[in-house]
Design a protein around this motif. Structure first.
Motif, PDB file in Angstrom:
ATOM      1  N   GLU A 155       0.823  -1.205   0.000  1.00  0.00           N
ATOM      2  CA  GLU A 155       0.000   0.000   0.000  1.00  0.00           C
ATOM      3  C   GLU A 155       0.862   1.261   0.000  1.00  0.00           C
ATOM      4  OE1 GLU A 155      -3.408   0.571  -0.109  1.00  0.00           O
ATOM      5  OE2 GLU A 155      -3.501  -1.522  -0.728  1.00  0.00           O
ATOM      6  N   ILE A 156       1.944   1.235   0.740  1.00  0.00           N
ATOM      7  CA  ILE A 156       2.853   2.387   0.754  1.00  0.00           C
ATOM      8  C   ILE A 156       3.401   2.653  -0.638  1.00  0.00           C
ATOM      9  CG2 ILE A 156       5.112   3.187   1.557  1.00  0.00           C
ATOM     10  CD1 ILE A 156       4.497   1.811   4.232  1.00  0.00           C
ATOM     11  N   ARG A 157       3.842   1.602  -1.302  1.00  0.00           N
ATOM     12  CA  ARG A 157       4.388   1.756  -2.656  1.00  0.00           C
ATOM     13  C   ARG A 157       3.341   2.288  -3.629  1.00  0.00           C
ATOM     14  NH1 ARG A 157       9.339  -0.455  -3.362  1.00  0.00           N
ATOM     15  NH2 ARG A 157      10.144  -1.711  -1.616  1.00  0.00           N
ATOM     16  N   ALA A 158       2.114   1.798  -3.500  1.00  0.00           N
ATOM     17  CA  ALA A 158       1.047   2.256  -4.395  1.00  0.00           C
ATOM     18  C   ALA A 158       0.751   3.738  -4.190  1.00  0.00           C
ATOM     19  CB  ALA A 158      -0.206   1.415  -4.165  1.00  0.00           C
ATOM     20  N   ARG A 159       0.698   4.176  -2.943  1.00  0.00           N
ATOM     21  CA  ARG A 159       0.419   5.591  -2.667  1.00  0.00           C
ATOM     22  C   ARG A 159       1.591   6.470  -3.104  1.00  0.00           C
ATOM     23  NH1 ARG A 159      -3.127   2.816  -1.686  1.00  0.00           N
ATOM     24  NH2 ARG A 159      -3.256   3.211  -3.924  1.00  0.00           N
ATOM     25  N   ALA A 160       2.806   6.008  -2.937  1.00  0.00           N
ATOM     26  CA  ALA A 160       3.976   6.789  -3.338  1.00  0.00           C
ATOM     27  C   ALA A 160       3.963   7.060  -4.835  1.00  0.00           C
ATOM     28  CB  ALA A 160       5.258   6.067  -2.931  1.00  0.00           C
ATOM     29  N   GLU A 161       3.477   6.110  -5.612  1.00  0.00           N
ATOM     30  CA  GLU A 161       3.419   6.284  -7.062  1.00  0.00           C
ATOM     31  C   GLU A 161       2.393   7.331  -7.483  1.00  0.00           C
ATOM     32  OE1 GLU A 161       2.704   2.428  -8.661  1.00  0.00           O
ATOM     33  OE2 GLU A 161       4.746   1.683  -8.225  1.00  0.00           O
ATOM     34  N   GLU A 162       1.473   7.673  -6.588  1.00  0.00           N
ATOM     35  CA  GLU A 162       0.401   8.616  -6.915  1.00  0.00           C
ATOM     36  C   GLU A 162       0.697  10.047  -6.465  1.00  0.00           C
ATOM     37  OE1 GLU A 162      -3.066   5.184  -6.252  1.00  0.00           O
ATOM     38  OE2 GLU A 162      -2.844   6.848  -4.836  1.00  0.00           O
ATOM     39  N   ILE A 163       1.822  10.264  -5.810  1.00  0.00           N
ATOM     40  CA  ILE A 163       2.097  11.568  -5.206  1.00  0.00           C
ATOM     41  C   ILE A 163       2.442  12.637  -6.242  1.00  0.00           C
ATOM     42  CG2 ILE A 163       3.829  12.771  -3.796  1.00  0.00           C
ATOM     43  CD1 ILE A 163       3.619  10.459  -1.815  1.00  0.00           C
ATOM     44  N   GLY A 164       3.050  12.245  -7.347  1.00  0.00           N
ATOM     45  CA  GLY A 164       3.335  13.198  -8.413  1.00  0.00           C
ATOM     46  C   GLY A 164       4.252  14.324  -7.985  1.00  0.00           C
ATOM     47  N   ASP A 165       3.874  15.582  -8.316  1.00  0.00           N
ATOM     48  CA  ASP A 165       4.734  16.730  -8.046  1.00  0.00           C
ATOM     49  C   ASP A 165       4.385  17.434  -6.738  1.00  0.00           C
ATOM     50  OD1 ASP A 165       2.305  17.810  -8.712  1.00  0.00           O
ATOM     51  OD2 ASP A 165       3.093  19.240 -10.184  1.00  0.00           O
ATOM     52  N   SER A 166       3.750  16.731  -5.831  1.00  0.00           N
ATOM     53  CA  SER A 166       3.370  17.333  -4.549  1.00  0.00           C
ATOM     54  C   SER A 166       4.607  17.742  -3.754  1.00  0.00           C
ATOM     55  CB  SER A 166       2.534  16.347  -3.731  1.00  0.00           C
ATOM     56  OG  SER A 166       1.361  15.978  -4.429  1.00  0.00           O
ATOM     57  N   GLY A 167       4.436  18.777  -2.932  1.00  0.00           N
ATOM     58  CA  GLY A 167       5.562  19.266  -2.137  1.00  0.00           C
ATOM     59  C   GLY A 167       5.584  18.753  -0.718  1.00  0.00           C
ATOM     60  N   ILE A 168       4.485  18.124  -0.285  1.00  0.00           N
ATOM     61  CA  ILE A 168       4.386  17.596   1.072  1.00  0.00           C
ATOM     62  C   ILE A 168       3.322  16.506   1.077  1.00  0.00           C
ATOM     63  CG2 ILE A 168       2.627  19.272   1.806  1.00  0.00           C
ATOM     64  CD1 ILE A 168       4.003  19.317   4.568  1.00  0.00           C
ATOM     65  N   VAL A 169       3.484  15.531   1.955  1.00  0.00           N
ATOM     66  CA  VAL A 169       2.481  14.483   2.144  1.00  0.00           C
ATOM     67  C   VAL A 169       1.809  14.719   3.482  1.00  0.00           C
ATOM     68  CG1 VAL A 169       2.018  12.009   2.237  1.00  0.00           C
ATOM     69  CG2 VAL A 169       3.920  12.863   0.850  1.00  0.00           C
ATOM     70  N   LEU A 170       0.488  14.805   3.476  1.00  0.00           N
ATOM     71  CA  LEU A 170      -0.265  14.957   4.716  1.00  0.00           C
ATOM     72  C   LEU A 170      -0.930  13.640   5.082  1.00  0.00           C
ATOM     73  CD1 LEU A 170      -2.129  18.378   4.263  1.00  0.00           C
ATOM     74  CD2 LEU A 170       0.119  17.952   5.271  1.00  0.00           C
ATOM     75  N   GLY A 171      -0.833  13.264   6.347  1.00  0.00           N
ATOM     76  CA  GLY A 171      -1.551  12.113   6.873  1.00  0.00           C
ATOM     77  C   GLY A 171      -2.625  12.593   7.823  1.00  0.00           C
ATOM     78  N   ILE A 172      -3.887  12.296   7.509  1.00  0.00           N
ATOM     79  CA  ILE A 172      -5.008  12.781   8.307  1.00  0.00           C
ATOM     80  C   ILE A 172      -5.848  11.592   8.749  1.00  0.00           C
ATOM     81  CG2 ILE A 172      -7.048  14.270   8.346  1.00  0.00           C
ATOM     82  CD1 ILE A 172      -5.781  15.972   6.177  1.00  0.00           C
ATOM     83  N   GLY A 173      -6.024  11.449  10.061  1.00  0.00           N
ATOM     84  CA  GLY A 173      -6.833  10.351  10.577  1.00  0.00           C
ATOM     85  C   GLY A 173      -6.170   9.666  11.740  1.00  0.00           C
ATOM     86  N   GLY A 174      -6.325   8.335  11.780  1.00  0.00           N
ATOM     87  CA  GLY A 174      -5.752   7.536  12.848  1.00  0.00           C
ATOM     88  C   GLY A 174      -4.323   7.136  12.561  1.00  0.00           C
ATOM     89  N   GLY A 175      -3.777   6.288  13.425  1.00  0.00           N
ATOM     90  CA  GLY A 175      -2.361   5.962  13.375  1.00  0.00           C
ATOM     91  C   GLY A 175      -1.893   5.337  12.086  1.00  0.00           C
ATOM     92  N   LYS A 176      -2.711   4.484  11.490  1.00  0.00           N
ATOM     93  CA  LYS A 176      -2.247   3.789  10.289  1.00  0.00           C
ATOM     94  C   LYS A 176      -2.262   4.693   9.056  1.00  0.00           C
ATOM     95  CE  LYS A 176      -2.973  -0.840  12.015  1.00  0.00           C
ATOM     96  NZ  LYS A 176      -3.553  -2.187  11.820  1.00  0.00           N
ATOM     97  N   ALA A 177      -3.217   5.623   8.987  1.00  0.00           N
ATOM     98  CA  ALA A 177      -3.186   6.608   7.904  1.00  0.00           C
ATOM     99  C   ALA A 177      -1.963   7.504   8.054  1.00  0.00           C
ATOM    100  CB  ALA A 177      -4.466   7.442   7.909  1.00  0.00           C
ATOM    101  N   ILE A 178      -1.632   7.834   9.295  1.00  0.00           N
ATOM    102  CA  ILE A 178      -0.442   8.635   9.571  1.00  0.00           C
ATOM    103  C   ILE A 178       0.810   7.891   9.139  1.00  0.00           C
ATOM    104  CG2 ILE A 178       0.981   9.502  11.476  1.00  0.00           C
ATOM    105  CD1 ILE A 178      -1.671  10.283  12.864  1.00  0.00           C
TER     106      ILE A 178
END
Length: 351
Positions: free
Chosen positions: A70-93
């Motif tokens: 799941e981490i690898r899949a989300r990393a591929e979707e980040i594109g040209d973003s300047g920061i990653v925000l984690g919002i929610g509980g511990g696992k989303a963080i």
């Protein structure tokens, strides 16, 4: 000589309505748009406010478990973003941290519950698909920003806050274990004097205010202190102080079906009692902590969770001893010591 090292987030903001400062806080720490990993519960609660604050943000899905895939899949979707925000509980963080590590980006954390002290740390816990702890990953630095809206925290089920208190209450005992065992903290250094002061202040707050905070429906002064103790003070304490047996036990608990449904902080509460029962605590100290945890609704007995067989206790002990900080203790421990400690808690609880 080992260096004294303390790590901390660049910015920490806490208070009622803090979520409405999200755009302002992101602008302080990022020059590009945000990629946002938000769990479904948090999205239902805050989706409109997040979109209003960050209209150009890239929203990424979160499936509920923080696995390597799941981490690898989300990393591929980040594109040209300047920061990653984690919002929610511990696992989303943790998912946001994991993706930020892969993309070499700063991370911002917006916890919606105060169930553990992970928001301020540079550590991401990764799980297997069947929910057991696989290991931890490390960011280069702590989060660039941590934003804690206490109105949101106050609206969450009290089980989460109790778990956060259970997690935080381990820190005085684990710091003592790490110091006694000669272990280093999560930055490879020794604890600073500030870290020791933080640990004591967190414990004082929790003893004085935890029960009042559990009863509060709004973020009053006691509630604000307890949230700060469970998220900020406890987070600084574990990273810059070091962990010991209490968190080692989480490894073993997580592989037991009877215990795997517990929240992290609930497991840590049981682990803290086990650490004390293994020789660090007196009978009176253990009984006092059991009473405190009982009043908060935290687990204090293995029998209550249907863990009673020799095989179960042996399995927990063997897995727990494989944790890297299991040796941070006043004496060397083996599986027999941990099994005896766990069984002694059930005897104490029955008195």
């Amino acid at each position: 000589m080992t260096m004294r090292i303390l790590g901390a987030p660049q910015r920490y903001v806490q208070g009622p309505g803090a979520i409405d400062r999200l755009a302002e806080e992101v602008a302080f720490v990022s020059r590009g748009p945000a990629a946002v990993i938000v769990d479904p519960v948090a999205f239902d609660l805050l989706g409109e406010r997040i979109s209003k604050q960050l209209p150009e943000a890239r929203l990424l899905a979160f499936g509920g478990e923080c696995t390597d895939a799941e981490i690898r899949a989300r990393a591929e979707e980040i594109g040209d973003s300047g920061i990653v925000l984690g919002i929610g509980g511990g696992k989303a963080i943790d998912m946001a941290k994991g993706a930020a590590i892969m993309c070499d980006l700063p991370v911002g954390i917006v916890p919606t519950i105060a169930s553990n002290d992970s928001p301020t740390s540079h550590i991401a816990v990764v799980y297997t698909p069947d929910h057991a702890v696989e290991g931890v990953r490390h960011m280069k630095t702590n989060p660039a920003m941590v934003l804690v809206d206490t109105e949101i925290i106050a609206g969450a089920p009290r089980r989460f806050l109790a778990a956060g208190i259970g997690d935080a209450m381990s820190k005085p005992y684990e710091l003592a274990g790490a110091l006694e065992g000669g272990g280093t903290n999560f930055f490879g250094g020794t604890p600073t004097e500030l870290t020791k002061a933080i640990v004591e202040r967190a414990r004082d707050i929790l003893i004085a205010d935890a029960e009042a905070a559990m009863k509060s429906t709004t973020p009053n002064a006691a509630f604000e202190r307890v949230v700060e103790a469970t998220i900020l003070l406890s987070g600084l304490a574990f990273e810059s102080g070091g962990l010991s047996v209490a968190h080692s036990m989480v490894r073993g608990f997580s592989v037991m079906p009877q215990l795997s449904g517990l929240l992290h902080g609930e497991m840590v509460a049981l682990g803290t009692l086990t650490q004390l029962a293994a020789g660090q605590g007196s009978e009176a100290e253990i009984a006092e902590l059991i009473g405190f945890f009982d009043r908060l609704g935290l687990p204090t007995s293995f029998a209550d969770k249907d863990v009673s067989s020799d095989e179960d206790f042996q399995r927990i002990a063997e897995v727990s001893l494989g944790a890297p900080y299991a040796s941070n203790y006043m004496r060397p421990l083996n599986a027999e010591h941990l099994v005896a400690a766990m069984r002694s808690l059930d005897r104490t609880h029955a008195l």
